[in-house]
Scaffold this motif. Structure first.
Motif, PDB file in Angstrom:
ATOM      1  N   ASN A  23     -21.732  25.394   9.867  1.00 49.77           N
ATOM      2  CA  ASN A  23     -22.275  24.526   8.831  1.00 49.77           C
ATOM      3  C   ASN A  23     -23.676  24.046   9.234  1.00 49.77           C
ATOM      4  OD1 ASN A  23     -19.716  23.919   7.020  1.00 49.77           O
ATOM      5  ND2 ASN A  23     -19.047  23.770   9.153  1.00 49.77           N
ATOM      6  N   ASN A  25     -25.587  21.697   8.064  1.00 52.69           N
ATOM      7  CA  ASN A  25     -25.717  20.247   8.192  1.00 52.69           C
ATOM      8  C   ASN A  25     -25.181  19.751   9.530  1.00 52.69           C
ATOM      9  OD1 ASN A  25     -26.850  19.939   5.632  1.00 52.69           O
ATOM     10  ND2 ASN A  25     -24.853  19.743   4.649  1.00 52.69           N
ATOM     11  N   ILE A 146     -18.918  19.253   6.885  1.00 52.79           N
ATOM     12  CA  ILE A 146     -18.244  20.541   7.014  1.00 52.79           C
ATOM     13  C   ILE A 146     -17.645  20.938   5.670  1.00 52.79           C
ATOM     14  CG2 ILE A 146     -17.762  20.272   9.477  1.00 52.79           C
ATOM     15  CD1 ILE A 146     -14.957  19.389   8.753  1.00 52.79           C
ATOM     16  N   ASP A 147     -17.586  22.239   5.426  1.00 55.40           N
ATOM     17  CA  ASP A 147     -17.093  22.758   4.153  1.00 55.40           C
ATOM     18  C   ASP A 147     -15.588  22.990   4.144  1.00 55.40           C
ATOM     19  OD1 ASP A 147     -19.687  22.811   3.120  1.00 55.40           O
ATOM     20  OD2 ASP A 147     -20.075  24.781   4.003  1.00 55.40           O
ATOM     21  N   LYS A 446     -13.996  21.211  -2.370  1.00 56.12           N
ATOM     22  CA  LYS A 446     -15.379  20.797  -2.476  1.00 56.12           C
ATOM     23  C   LYS A 446     -15.556  19.913  -3.696  1.00 56.12           C
ATOM     24  CE  LYS A 446     -17.400  24.757  -0.129  1.00 56.12           C
ATOM     25  NZ  LYS A 446     -18.404  25.831  -0.211  1.00 56.12           N
TER      26      LYS A 446
END
Length: 447
Positions: A23, A25, A146-147, A446
């Motif tokens: 990720n 980010n 985190i996704d 999400k």
């Protein structure tokens, strides 16, 4: 609480060490934190050394640590509510600016030789207030970067490794700078280390946006969080154990300057090395947790770490050679971080999303907020009976607490099993008291 019996578990999937680093980010966050936390530990090292040099008082050493930690006890619950109400990135940005300013001001005062012990205590208090808000926000912010929720344990382990890698590098570099350029330069370097964090936060894109708890009053938010924690024994028992370790485990770090200067008769270079040895053990603990493919069996590891930590403190009082002390500190550093980071992973696995910020604030209180009591206890015992007596008390208390937590652990695992099943951490078939399988964390939707 994860079950320790995984004998019936299917072969686990290969661990994806560092999977959270996929990720963007989180990469920005981790790299900025690596630099900033290194500078912070340089400041802690320089503040402790400067305080002892100005007065040679172990009591004042404990008072400086107390001032830096007591704000967390009172303000962390407020930070937890704010974390569940407002944008976490914006709050973290504001705190980075304040931390940069305090480090720059401290450097200026030391450089002009207008500093005394009480001013150091005041700056420690300011930094403690900033940390009281920043630490629970930072822990809750991990899930926003985190996704895939299954990467959360990896993110927690990497974050712990980053923080404790800085605990290795920071005191070592701080000790070198203390011996060559002085305390003021350490504080100035720390001020500049906040810049990468600020840049990284500005560069983040497409952060998750958990639905905030709308229109929650501060008092009601704190009360609801307290009721939530106290109403679930696996959470409050783990928090109490970490609280005990934090309170009674402070003795070694608080009185370490006195051990180095008065008993070993060495200088800041060995002090930095000893503090850094603890960081080595902490890094290894983070790597170990990152290699784990699930939380199964983590409860028994936390208990064992408590026993090793307490025994290590007692062994440290018998060590006479510097190399032996360094080795023991590395082992106790591993154990202490396994308790803290392992407990963090367990808590973030069983907590409800709408309570994450508040539970992380209670975690921060347990790990950092209660440590001021330990700092004062350590400084007072060392003042009257010597630093090794203080460390002995630490070891005995941690051993007793570990035995008590081990006695409670089986019942805590049974109580946690339904929550783990609800969160997708154990198969829905059969008795919920059965042993946990190595299940990945559930995928997060999400938003």
């Amino acid at each position: 609480m994860p079950s320790d019996d995984d004998s019936q578990s299917p072969p686990p999937e290969p661990s994806k060490v560092g999977s959270a680093l996929h990720n963007r980010n989180f990469r920005l966050f981790a790299s900025g934190q690596a630099i900033s936390q290194t500078g912070t530990w340089m400041q802690y090292t320089a503040m402790a050394w400067l305080t002892y040099e100005l007065g040679h008082s172990t009591f004042v050493l404990g008072l400086v640590a107390f001032a830096g930690q007591i704000p967390t006890f009172f303000l962390a619950p407020v930070a937890g509510v704010l974390s569940d109400r407002f944008n976490r990135r914006s709050a973290l940005l504001a705190l980075q600016y304040l931390a940069l300013l305090q480090a720059a001001m401290l450097s200026a005062l030391v450089w002009t030789r207008q500093i005394n012990q009480w001013e150091i205590i005041a700056f420690s208090l300011v930094l403690g207030i900033i940390n009281a808000f920043e630490v629970p926000l930072r822990h809750a912010f991990l899930v926003d970067m985190i996704d895939d929720r299954k990467e959360l344990p990896s993110a927690i382990a990497i974050n712990s490794s980053v923080v404790n890698g800085s605990r290795l590098i920071g005191p070592f570099v701080g000790g070198l700078l203390l011996a060559t350029l002085g305390e003021a330069f350490c504080f100035l370097v720390n001020a500049f280390t906040y810049v990468p964090v600020i840049i990284g936060l500005f560069m983040m894109r497409n952060l998750a946006s958990p639905a905030p708890t709308a229109n929650i009053e501060m008092r009601d938010g704190i009360r609801d969080g307290f009721r939530y924690v106290c109403g679930f024994p696996p959470i409050y028992a783990l928090l109490l154990f970490m609280c005990l370790v934090s309170v009674m485990g402070m003795q070694g770090s608080v009185v370490l300057p006195a051990v180095v200067e008065d008993l070993v008769h060495a200088g800041p270079d060995l002090y930095g090395a000893m503090t850094g040895a603890t960081g080595v053990g902490a890094i290894l603990a983070g790597v170990y947790l990152a290699y784990r493919s699930s939380i199964a069996g983590l409860g028994s590891r936390i208990v064992l770490a408590g026993v090793v930590y307490g025994g290590g403190m007692l062994l440290f009082t018998w060590a006479t050679a510097a190399w032996g002390m360094l080795a023991i500190l590395a082992v106790t550093g591993f154990s202490l971080m396994l308790i803290k980071a392992g407990g963090n992973i367990v808590l973030q696995t069983i907590v409800d999303e709408e309570m994450r910020g508040r539970v992380m604030s209670f975690y921060t209180m347990a790990v950092l907020g209660t440590a001021p009591a330990g700092s004062l206890i350590a400084g007072t015992i060392a003042q009257y009976y010597g630093p090794m007596a203080s460390i002995t008390v630490s070891g005995i208390c941690c051993l007793v607490g570990s035995v008590a937590f081990a006695w409670m652990l089986p019942n805590l695992q049974k109580l946690a099993a339904p929550k783990l099943e609800q969160n997708g951490m154990m198969p829905p078939l059969g008795d919920p008291l059965e042993s946990l399988t190595e299940q990945p964390l559930p995928q997060r939707e999400k938003q």
